[in-house]
Enzyme design. Sequence first.
Site, PDB file in Angstrom:
ATOM      1  N   TYR A   1      75.808  39.296  37.469  1.00 47.85           N
ATOM      2  CA  TYR A   1      74.501  39.958  37.474  1.00 47.85           C
ATOM      3  C   TYR A   1      73.389  38.950  37.741  1.00 47.85           C
ATOM      4  O   TYR A   1      72.482  39.209  38.552  1.00 47.85           O
ATOM      5  CB  TYR A   1      74.289  40.634  36.127  1.00 47.85           C
ATOM      6  CG  TYR A   1      72.977  41.372  35.990  1.00 47.85           C
ATOM      7  CD1 TYR A   1      72.782  42.597  36.622  1.00 47.85           C
ATOM      8  CD2 TYR A   1      71.941  40.854  35.209  1.00 47.85           C
ATOM      9  CE1 TYR A   1      71.580  43.286  36.483  1.00 47.85           C
ATOM     10  CE2 TYR A   1      70.749  41.537  35.062  1.00 47.85           C
ATOM     11  CZ  TYR A   1      70.568  42.752  35.701  1.00 47.85           C
ATOM     12  OH  TYR A   1      69.386  43.426  35.560  1.00 47.85           O
TER      13      TYR A   1
ATOM     14  N   LYS B   1      70.954  39.109  41.090  1.00 52.75           N
ATOM     15  CA  LYS B   1      69.508  39.221  41.042  1.00 52.75           C
ATOM     16  C   LYS B   1      68.830  38.031  41.720  1.00 52.75           C
ATOM     17  O   LYS B   1      67.751  38.170  42.312  1.00 52.75           O
ATOM     18  CB  LYS B   1      69.038  39.373  39.599  1.00 52.75           C
ATOM     19  CG  LYS B   1      69.475  40.689  38.976  1.00 52.75           C
ATOM     20  CD  LYS B   1      69.029  41.895  39.817  1.00 52.75           C
ATOM     21  CE  LYS B   1      69.392  43.220  39.183  1.00 52.75           C
ATOM     22  NZ  LYS B   1      68.918  44.379  39.980  1.00 52.75           N
TER      23      LYS B   1
END
Length: 280
Positions: free
Chosen positions: A171, A175
Amino acid sequence: MNTEVSVVIGNGGMGRAIARRIGAGRRLLIADHREEAVEPVAEQLRDDGFTVTAQSVDVTSRDSVAALARTASELGRVTRIAHTAGLSPAQAPVPAILSVDILGPALVLDEFAQVISPGGAGVVIASNAGHFYPGTLSPEDVHALSALAPEELASHPLLNRDRYADGSIAYQFAKRAAQLRVQAVAAGTWADHGARLNSISPGVISTPMGRAEIDGGDQKLVRGLIDSSAVKRLGAAEEIAAAAEFLLGPSASFITGTDLLVDGGAVAAIATGRFDPTAF
């Protein structure tokens, strides 16, 4: 056609809050993966005086995203786009995180570059997690994440799920990739069309996704980010919507290609050594 169109992709807490901020007085197009989830939201917005069209979209499919962009352009002049769709470690396994959070923004930015009006603006919701990704990106990695076509990027070794020890690292990487993509596209195709583009990196926000993270496997990390931040609280979806409204509006006319941290000071705490996310 003089009708202005605002597009919000993603039907989570932030997406709904942004839709209310940028939809009044315009044609509002909202989209989410599940049509059965987005239509009740559209109906509530209509009851509240908004003019709304709802459509399902798979942000990992170019054809699906292109169909959404066509709908937007048929409704009027597309002047504001907010891409909020994403998956967190508490919601999905690593392959889905890498696909939705990396390929999704890349495809949306590609397709909507073709329909955004000159003077228009877009915003992508990233995360402050991208600011503390612990891995090292080579210049070649940065180029791949910034410039490769999404179809090429999908098969790149950077998106091999075996590279990531867990969903949290995947994650953070995803991002960071979104932030890099926005910067590159803002200076490229969106600039060529006379439009601005930025990303927002929220901290822990009180949405269903944020609350799932507080109770999930990374809860010590998430609670540490909150407790070490200057404001020591969860953010509200409306605070992210306010930032999006600013970046999409005329007051931000000289801002493009940047990432706005809206995290209560969590990354500042990391940068100054008050909190170490690698300890969790």
